[in-house]
Design a protein around this motif. Structure first.
Motif: not given
Length: 512
Positions: A184-187, A144-151, A37-42
């Motif tokens: 299998k994978m979370a991103f 896949l979760v995009d911009e989880y922190d937008k809220p 399970c990956y997290f990417l901050s950009r």
């Protein structure tokens, strides 16, 4: 020449639309073939959505989309997996109801796909969707979760609303741990890391690759990317501006490069600013103009920080990872949002030195803060070119009169120490003018409040609050502040300035 991918977030649209693609599929392949399970901050507009879309295409088994990429020579099986893709980027979260409605719609789409009925809590529905997808396809699920922190970012200054949304998130993302055997994978991507949403506490196998050297350039553009894929566009931009291609490369580097997400990582360009510049053939503040949030200025003001505090600011890795103390220290948010970046790292002290990444931020951020505080700086007597002319011509009286009028017209509420506020105003203006400036420079017998250097002049300023300007000038002379510049050759001005805390403007000034 192919189209430039400005604002293109879909991998299939990019490939099928014959857009330029900066190939990152070797890193995608490496990530996709590990159960994690990956997290990417950009920062925003840095390519996070395109990265997730590429992963989605890969797990959809879309071999046709990867022809000619690095992935073509790496993958041989091309299996299709069930993909649950949640994108929180394109909604407004000004109430807890809006957040719930957005999440409800996303879950309902997958419930229809897998023949489920709703009526439970969000976390229960999410868990049942994962189980159904795995059971019906015989494959483990990709989340896949995009911009989880937008809220949360939409409510950064509204603690009550932010806490309500975070409570909903905590249960929802806790499912990633509960259903681990079927995943299998979370991103997950976002700008920053917020605690108490399960991701960074309850998910045991979460791997944060935000500061990983191996994946430091998974988003953005490198020098090699540009030379390999965009050289013709650089040539066209150079010809349009009447400069050599080498000069154009140097200017692009000055304006849009400078991001480091690991101390040893190669320089990374802001992809949005770079592509817009190549498309428009003009050097401008494209990324900054596309949506810099005013809450960053609110955080700086609330903290009582000066802009000069953000030059070579030092923080430990643990301080940068503090994700709920933005009101106490805005530096982690400024770093994660792309307004500061890593300049160097001291392995002994385990401390980073941060700075503004490039010319775009270095020029735009002071202007943004100044215009945020002084809305009339875009015309008339407050036009910044008038300030520049005064300083270049040695017209200190004209400069001070203009500054006095600017402060008098401001509705800015002084926060913290008033003398520091006025000093920060000076620094902001001189930074914006593009002159070399320092504040609080140490000498053998004290500290100079401000120094400004132009090709012909050196200005030494001393500020006093509610005291005579002559007292400030006397301090410059008694402590011999000009001594370091006696052999410089430029004409030196010594300027004593008195501010009034009552009127919030320049009371008087003297010079020699």
């Amino acid at each position: 020449m192919k189209n430039l991918p400005i604002g293109i977030q879909s991998f299939s649209s990019l490939i099928e639309g014959d857009f330029v693609y900066l190939d990152k599929t070797d890193m995608i392949f490496t990530l996709a073939n590990k159960k994690a399970c990956y997290f990417l901050s950009r920062p925003r507009r840095f390519g996070k959505s395109l990265t997730l879309s590429t992963l989605h295409a890969y797990f959809d088994g879309r071999k046709d989309l990867f022809v000619g990429t690095k992935m073509e020579n790496l993958e041989t099986k091309w299996e299709k997996y069930p993909v649950l893709h949640f994108d929180f980027n394109n909604a407004k979260y000004d109430s807890i109801e809006n957040f719930r409605n957005t999440l409800d719609t996303k879950l309902e789409d997958y419930e229809i796909l897998y023949g489920l009925t709703a009526k439970q809590e969000f976390s229960t529905r999410f868990e049942k969707i994962i189980d159904a997808a795995a059971n019906q396809t015989g494959k483990k699920v990709v989340v896949l979760v995009d911009e989880y922190d937008k809220p949360l970012l939409n409510n950064i200054l509204n603690d009550n609303q932010k806490d309500k949304i975070r409570t909903e998130m905590k249960a929802f993302y806790g499912v990633l741990k509960t259903c681990d055997e079927n995943i299998k994978m979370a991103f997950i991507t976002g700008v920053t890391k917020f605690s108490k949403v399960s991701l960074f506490s309850d998910v045991n196998n979460l791997t944060d690759i935000s500061s990983s050297l191996a994946f430091s350039t998974i988003c953005g553009a490198t020098e090699k990317n540009i030379h390999d894929n965009l050289d013709d566009y650089v040539q066209a931009m150079a010809e349009y501006n009447g400069i050599s291609k080498e000069e154009c490369y140097k200017e692009l580097k000055r304006w849009y490069e400078g991001y480091h997400f690991h101390p040893n990582a190669e320089d990374t360009y802001n992809p949005f600013g770079l592509m817009r510049a190549l498309d428009e053939k003009e050097f401008r503040e494209y990324w900054f103009e596309s949506g810099t949030p005013t809450f960053l200025v609110d955080l700086i003001k609330k903290r009582g920080m000066k802009l000069s505090d953000l030059d070579n600011v030092k923080r430990t890795s643990s301080q940068l990872a503090k994700i709920d103390n933005f009101n106490d220290d805005p530096v982690p948010m400024l770093f994660q949002s792309g307004y500061l970046t890593i300049k160097s790292y001291d392995p002994i002290l385990k401390r980073y030195t941060l700075t503004m990444p490039n010319k775009e931020i270095g020029e735009a951020f002071p202007k943004f803060i100044l215009n945020f505080n002084f809305p009339k700086t875009d015309g008339g007597d407050f036009d910044i070119t008038n300030f520049i002319e005064d300083v270049l011509l040695g017209n200190i009286d004209g400069f001070m009169k203009r500054l006095s009028a600017l402060l008098a017209d401001s509705s800015y509420e002084i926060v913290g120490e008033a003398e520091k506020y006025f000093q920060n105003v000076f620094y902001l203006i001189f930074k914006l003018l593009g002159f070399y400036s320092e504040v609080e420079r140490n000498t053998s017998d004290g500290r100079m409040d401000a120094i400004v250097k132009t090709p012909q002049y050196i200005y030494v300023f001393e500020f006093k609050l509610d005291k005579p300007a002559q007292e400030a000038l006397d301090q410059i002379n008694s402590k011999d502040y000009p001594l370091p510049f006696t052999v410089d050759g430029r004409k030196l001005f010594k300027v004593g300035v008195s501010f009034s805390s009552e009127t919030r403007k320049v009371a008087e000034w003297v010079k020699e």
